[in-house]
Design a protein around this motif. Sequence first.
Motif, short mmCIF file in Angstrom:
data_model
loop_
_atom_site.label_atom_id
_atom_site.label_comp_id
_atom_site.label_asym_id
_atom_site.label_seq_id
_atom_site.Cartn_x
_atom_site.Cartn_y
_atom_site.Cartn_z
N PRO A 1 31.51 19.58 8.64
CA PRO A 1 31.65 18.58 7.58
C PRO A 1 30.34 18.46 6.79
N GLN A 2 30.48 18.37 5.49
CA GLN A 2 29.32 18.25 4.61
C GLN A 2 29.01 16.77 4.39
N PRO A 3 27.71 16.45 4.34
CA PRO A 3 27.37 15.04 4.06
C PRO A 3 27.85 14.65 2.67
N ASN A 4 28.27 13.43 2.53
CA ASN A 4 28.78 12.94 1.26
C ASN A 4 27.70 12.08 0.60
N TYR A 5 26.87 12.73 -0.27
CA TYR A 5 25.78 12.02 -0.92
C TYR A 5 26.30 11.26 -2.13
N PRO A 6 25.69 10.12 -2.44
CA PRO A 6 26.08 9.41 -3.67
C PRO A 6 25.78 10.28 -4.88
N LYS A 7 26.62 10.18 -5.89
CA LYS A 7 26.45 11.01 -7.09
C LYS A 7 25.10 10.78 -7.75
N ILE A 8 24.59 9.58 -7.74
CA ILE A 8 23.30 9.31 -8.39
C ILE A 8 22.19 10.08 -7.70
N TYR A 9 22.26 10.23 -6.39
CA TYR A 9 21.26 10.99 -5.65
C TYR A 9 21.29 12.45 -6.07
N LEU A 10 22.49 13.02 -6.16
CA LEU A 10 22.63 14.41 -6.58
C LEU A 10 22.13 14.59 -8.02
N TYR A 11 22.50 13.65 -8.88
CA TYR A 11 22.09 13.74 -10.29
C TYR A 11 20.57 13.65 -10.42
N GLN A 12 19.94 12.80 -9.65
CA GLN A 12 18.47 12.68 -9.71
C GLN A 12 17.81 14.00 -9.32
N ARG A 13 18.37 14.67 -8.35
CA ARG A 13 17.80 15.95 -7.92
C ARG A 13 18.00 17.02 -8.99
N ILE A 14 19.13 16.98 -9.67
CA ILE A 14 19.38 17.95 -10.75
C ILE A 14 18.43 17.66 -11.91
N VAL A 15 18.24 16.40 -12.25
CA VAL A 15 17.31 16.03 -13.33
C VAL A 15 15.90 16.46 -12.97
N GLN A 16 15.52 16.31 -11.72
CA GLN A 16 14.20 16.73 -11.26
C GLN A 16 14.02 18.24 -11.49
N ALA A 17 15.05 19.01 -11.22
CA ALA A 17 14.98 20.46 -11.44
C ALA A 17 14.90 20.77 -12.94
N LYS A 18 15.64 20.02 -13.77
CA LYS A 18 15.58 20.23 -15.22
C LYS A 18 14.18 19.94 -15.74
N ILE B 1 13.67 27.04 -8.92
CA ILE B 1 14.32 25.88 -9.54
C ILE B 1 15.23 25.17 -8.54
N SER B 2 16.05 25.92 -7.81
CA SER B 2 16.96 25.29 -6.84
C SER B 2 16.15 24.68 -5.69
N GLY B 3 15.02 25.29 -5.36
CA GLY B 3 14.15 24.73 -4.33
C GLY B 3 13.57 23.39 -4.76
N GLU B 4 13.30 23.25 -6.04
CA GLU B 4 12.79 21.99 -6.57
C GLU B 4 13.79 20.86 -6.35
N ALA B 5 15.08 21.20 -6.38
CA ALA B 5 16.13 20.20 -6.19
C ALA B 5 16.61 20.14 -4.73
N ASN B 6 16.10 21.04 -3.90
CA ASN B 6 16.50 21.12 -2.49
C ASN B 6 17.99 21.41 -2.31
N PHE B 7 18.50 22.36 -3.10
CA PHE B 7 19.88 22.80 -2.98
C PHE B 7 19.90 24.30 -2.72
N SER B 8 21.01 24.77 -2.18
CA SER B 8 21.21 26.22 -2.11
C SER B 8 21.41 26.71 -3.54
N LYS B 9 21.12 27.97 -3.77
CA LYS B 9 21.20 28.51 -5.13
C LYS B 9 22.57 28.32 -5.76
N PHE B 10 23.62 28.66 -5.03
CA PHE B 10 24.95 28.66 -5.62
C PHE B 10 25.48 27.24 -5.83
#
Length: 156
Positions: free
Chosen positions: A14-31, A47-56
């Motif tokens: 099961p994947q953790p269910n993060y709040p959308k605002i948390y995910l969006y903040q990480r994407i904005v940080q990468a931008k 860039i993906s490392g900056e957001a702490n996500f897998s590349k895909f």
Amino acid sequence: MHAKNIRQLSAPMPQPNYPKIYLYQRIVQAKLYIDQCYAEKIDLANISGEANFSKFHFIRLFKSSYGKTPHQYLTSVRIEKAQQLLQQNKAVNEVCALVGYDSISTFSGLFTKLTGKTPSQFTSEFNQRKAQLQTKPLAFVPGCYAFMHGWEESQF
């Protein structure tokens, strides 16, 4: 092993269910990372490392947020900065290096693809417009605006 144990091992975790605002903040940080470091040798891993996500996963989230992949966004930022530098009459090869490209042909091809003009054509047309603006500034005023203010064509 029993069939029940095999099914448990092959079932997705099961994947953790993060709040959308948390995910969006990480994407904005990468931008913002792209906006600040566009001239450096950055790639998808940086860039993906900056957001702490897998590349895909990062590519999907970034594209859903900005309508472009991270690479497309990086390219557009670099070309916008290149336009600004070309307007300052910097040499094409200098601009190429300043915006993070090693190859003038790659830079020129991408610039032409995104702007419809080669870097040299862009600079030439910008300088022509600039010269025309200095000699005949009213030629760049819309006719309806000039008419409303009582300016005559002879003033153009």
